[in-house]
Design a protein around this motif. Structure first.
Motif, short mmCIF file in Angstrom:
data_model
loop_
_atom_site.label_atom_id
_atom_site.label_comp_id
_atom_site.label_asym_id
_atom_site.label_seq_id
_atom_site.Cartn_x
_atom_site.Cartn_y
_atom_site.Cartn_z
N TYR A 1 -58.24 -13.49 -41.17
CA TYR A 1 -58.45 -13.47 -42.62
C TYR A 1 -59.85 -13.99 -42.96
CZ TYR A 1 -57.45 -14.64 -47.57
OH TYR A 1 -57.47 -14.75 -48.94
N HIS A 2 -60.21 -15.11 -42.39
CA HIS A 2 -61.51 -15.72 -42.69
C HIS A 2 -62.66 -14.94 -42.05
CE1 HIS A 2 -59.90 -19.24 -44.77
NE2 HIS A 2 -58.88 -19.12 -43.93
N ARG A 3 -62.39 -14.31 -40.92
CA ARG A 3 -63.42 -13.50 -40.27
C ARG A 3 -63.81 -12.30 -41.13
NH1 ARG A 3 -66.52 -15.39 -35.99
NH2 ARG A 3 -65.25 -16.90 -34.86
N VAL A 4 -62.88 -11.82 -41.94
CA VAL A 4 -63.18 -10.69 -42.82
C VAL A 4 -64.42 -11.00 -43.66
CG1 VAL A 4 -62.39 -9.40 -44.85
CG2 VAL A 4 -60.84 -9.78 -42.93
N LEU A 5 -64.47 -12.20 -44.21
CA LEU A 5 -65.60 -12.58 -45.07
C LEU A 5 -66.90 -12.58 -44.29
CD1 LEU A 5 -63.92 -15.59 -46.92
CD2 LEU A 5 -63.85 -13.16 -47.50
N LEU A 6 -66.87 -13.15 -43.07
CA LEU A 6 -68.08 -13.21 -42.26
C LEU A 6 -68.55 -11.82 -41.85
CD1 LEU A 6 -69.31 -16.03 -41.46
CD2 LEU A 6 -66.90 -16.16 -42.07
N GLN A 7 -67.60 -10.97 -41.50
CA GLN A 7 -67.95 -9.64 -41.00
C GLN A 7 -68.47 -8.72 -42.09
OE1 GLN A 7 -64.21 -8.71 -39.16
NE2 GLN A 7 -64.66 -9.90 -37.32
N ALA B 1 -73.48 -18.86 -36.83
CA ALA B 1 -73.42 -20.26 -37.24
C ALA B 1 -71.97 -20.72 -37.37
CB ALA B 1 -74.15 -20.45 -38.57
N TYR B 2 -71.13 -19.85 -37.91
CA TYR B 2 -69.71 -20.14 -38.09
C TYR B 2 -69.04 -20.44 -36.75
CZ TYR B 2 -64.91 -19.27 -39.83
OH TYR B 2 -63.59 -19.36 -40.16
N ASP B 3 -69.46 -19.71 -35.72
CA ASP B 3 -68.85 -19.87 -34.40
C ASP B 3 -69.10 -21.24 -33.79
OD1 ASP B 3 -67.65 -17.38 -34.32
OD2 ASP B 3 -69.35 -16.41 -33.34
N LEU B 4 -70.05 -21.99 -34.31
CA LEU B 4 -70.33 -23.32 -33.77
C LEU B 4 -69.14 -24.26 -33.93
CD1 LEU B 4 -73.97 -23.88 -35.12
CD2 LEU B 4 -73.30 -23.42 -32.75
N THR B 5 -68.35 -24.08 -34.98
CA THR B 5 -67.22 -24.98 -35.24
C THR B 5 -65.90 -24.24 -35.43
OG1 THR B 5 -67.68 -24.92 -37.62
CG2 THR B 5 -68.69 -26.70 -36.34
N ALA C 1 -54.96 -8.81 -43.06
CA ALA C 1 -54.69 -10.09 -42.40
C ALA C 1 -53.43 -10.74 -42.97
CB ALA C 1 -55.89 -11.02 -42.55
N ILE C 2 -53.22 -10.63 -44.28
CA ILE C 2 -52.02 -11.17 -44.90
C ILE C 2 -50.78 -10.48 -44.35
CG2 ILE C 2 -50.72 -11.26 -47.08
CD1 ILE C 2 -53.44 -11.80 -48.46
N TYR C 3 -50.86 -9.18 -44.14
CA TYR C 3 -49.73 -8.45 -43.55
C TYR C 3 -49.41 -9.00 -42.15
CZ TYR C 3 -47.00 -4.72 -41.42
OH TYR C 3 -46.02 -4.01 -40.77
N GLN C 4 -50.45 -9.28 -41.36
CA GLN C 4 -50.24 -9.86 -40.03
C GLN C 4 -49.57 -11.23 -40.14
OE1 GLN C 4 -54.21 -9.82 -38.43
NE2 GLN C 4 -54.02 -7.74 -37.64
N MET C 5 -49.98 -12.02 -41.13
CA MET C 5 -49.36 -13.33 -41.34
C MET C 5 -47.88 -13.17 -41.67
SD MET C 5 -52.17 -15.37 -43.62
CE MET C 5 -53.90 -15.12 -43.31
N GLU C 6 -47.56 -12.23 -42.54
CA GLU C 6 -46.17 -11.99 -42.92
C GLU C 6 -45.32 -11.61 -41.71
OE1 GLU C 6 -46.83 -10.39 -47.51
OE2 GLU C 6 -46.87 -8.98 -45.83
N GLN C 7 -45.88 -10.78 -40.84
CA GLN C 7 -45.16 -10.39 -39.63
C GLN C 7 -44.93 -11.59 -38.72
OE1 GLN C 7 -44.35 -7.30 -41.05
NE2 GLN C 7 -44.20 -6.77 -38.89
N ALA C 8 -45.94 -12.45 -38.61
CA ALA C 8 -45.81 -13.64 -37.77
C ALA C 8 -44.78 -14.61 -38.34
CB ALA C 8 -47.17 -14.32 -37.62
N ILE C 9 -44.77 -14.77 -39.66
CA ILE C 9 -43.81 -15.66 -40.30
C ILE C 9 -42.39 -15.13 -40.09
CG2 ILE C 9 -42.97 -16.49 -42.53
CD1 ILE C 9 -45.93 -16.56 -43.42
N LEU D 1 -70.58 -22.16 -45.29
CA LEU D 1 -70.80 -20.83 -44.72
C LEU D 1 -69.86 -19.79 -45.31
CD1 LEU D 1 -71.30 -21.70 -40.94
CD2 LEU D 1 -73.07 -21.12 -42.60
N GLU D 2 -68.59 -20.15 -45.46
CA GLU D 2 -67.62 -19.17 -45.95
C GLU D 2 -67.84 -18.84 -47.42
OE1 GLU D 2 -63.54 -18.81 -44.95
OE2 GLU D 2 -63.73 -20.12 -43.21
N ASN D 3 -68.25 -19.81 -48.21
CA ASN D 3 -68.54 -19.51 -49.61
C ASN D 3 -69.75 -18.59 -49.74
OD1 ASN D 3 -66.84 -20.73 -51.83
ND2 ASN D 3 -67.02 -22.50 -50.47
N LYS D 4 -70.74 -18.80 -48.89
CA LYS D 4 -71.89 -17.90 -48.86
C LYS D 4 -71.45 -16.50 -48.42
CE LYS D 4 -76.14 -16.31 -48.39
NZ LYS D 4 -76.84 -15.72 -49.57
#
Length: 240
Positions: free
Chosen positions: A129-135, A145-149, A106-114, A83-86
């Motif tokens: 980060y991964h939701r960006v691709l879906l959205q 479909a992604y939300d199933l797992t 999203a990377i900026y948010q990760m840096e802040q969390a780290i 799904l994510e590659n699509k």
């Protein structure tokens, strides 16, 4: 927010964060007392969590936090990779600049969390980060479909990120690498990084318990422990 939604969100957060263990038995009555509500909304929340794949209802035994088998993890991760590659392919075809901007945020948010050592926030930023691709893919059915797992895999990855080893360091580096490859127009290489990034979970998780729903696996929490746990996940905890 309804009582059912509140109960569902608090229990979901506790499962994803790892505070509720895989295979742990959940007491409808105990959680209701901890949240100061009747059992009915908690029972309804269990059904919603079952639909997310986060709990398993065992007839005549009770409700348990999900405990995925090796096959479960492999099937979920391959489904997610497909799904994510699509989604990445479609998002790049529509607006590569928007993809880069979303991933960078999203990377900026990760840096802040780290920087603050808040791994629960890192996990949420990772999911964002991964939701960006879906959205940005322009296909709402991909996200459905992604939300199933998605939530079950989020729980699995959160346990790896907070554990020993360098899983989160590698994960963070791959997020940056994929974004940078897209900036350079190397889309095929970005796809390859995404595929490896998702499927590495199959080689990283320990072998699961062959009988995860044994009553002896996790000691029952006291009412005080359950209340303290549920109170960690009020509205103020839902940041990022």
């Amino acid at each position: 927010m309804s009582l059912t939604q509140d109960a569902c969100e608090r229990i979901r957060e506790a499962i994803v964060s790892g505070k509720l263990e895989f295979g742990e038995r959940l007491s409808e009555e105990q959680i209701a007392r901890a949240l100061g509500m009747s059992k009915a909304p908690v029972r309804a929340a269990f059904m919603d969590l079952r639909d997310m794949g986060l709990v398993t209802v065992v007839p005549q035994a009770g409700t348990y936090v999900f405990a995925p088998s090796k096959q479960d993890v492999e099937e979920m991760s391959h489904f997610r990779a497909m799904l994510e590659n699509k989604a990445l392919n479609d998002a790049l075809a529509r607006d590569p600049e928007a993809v880069v901007q979303g991933l960078s945020a999203a990377i900026y948010q990760m840096e802040q969390a780290i920087a603050s050592g808040e791994w629960a926030l890192y996990s949420k930023a990772d999911s964002a980060y991964h939701r960006v691709l879906l959205q940005l893919a322009g296909n709402r059915y991909l996200e459905k479909a992604y939300d199933l797992t998605a939530t079950a895999l989020e729980a699995l990855r959160a346990r790896l990120q907070s554990g020993e080893g360098n899983f989160w360091q590698r994960s963070f580096a791959e997020h940056i690498q994929m974004r940078d490859l897209i900036v350079k127009g190397k889309f095929d290489a970005a796809h390859a990084i995404l595929q490896e990034h998702i499927l590495i979970i199959n080689r990283s998780l320990p072998e699961p318990d062959t009988n995860p729903y044994k009553r002896t696996k996790v000691q029952r929490r006291s009412d005080e422990e359950c209340t303290a746990l549920m109170q960690q996940y009020g509205p103020t905890s839902r940041r990022v």
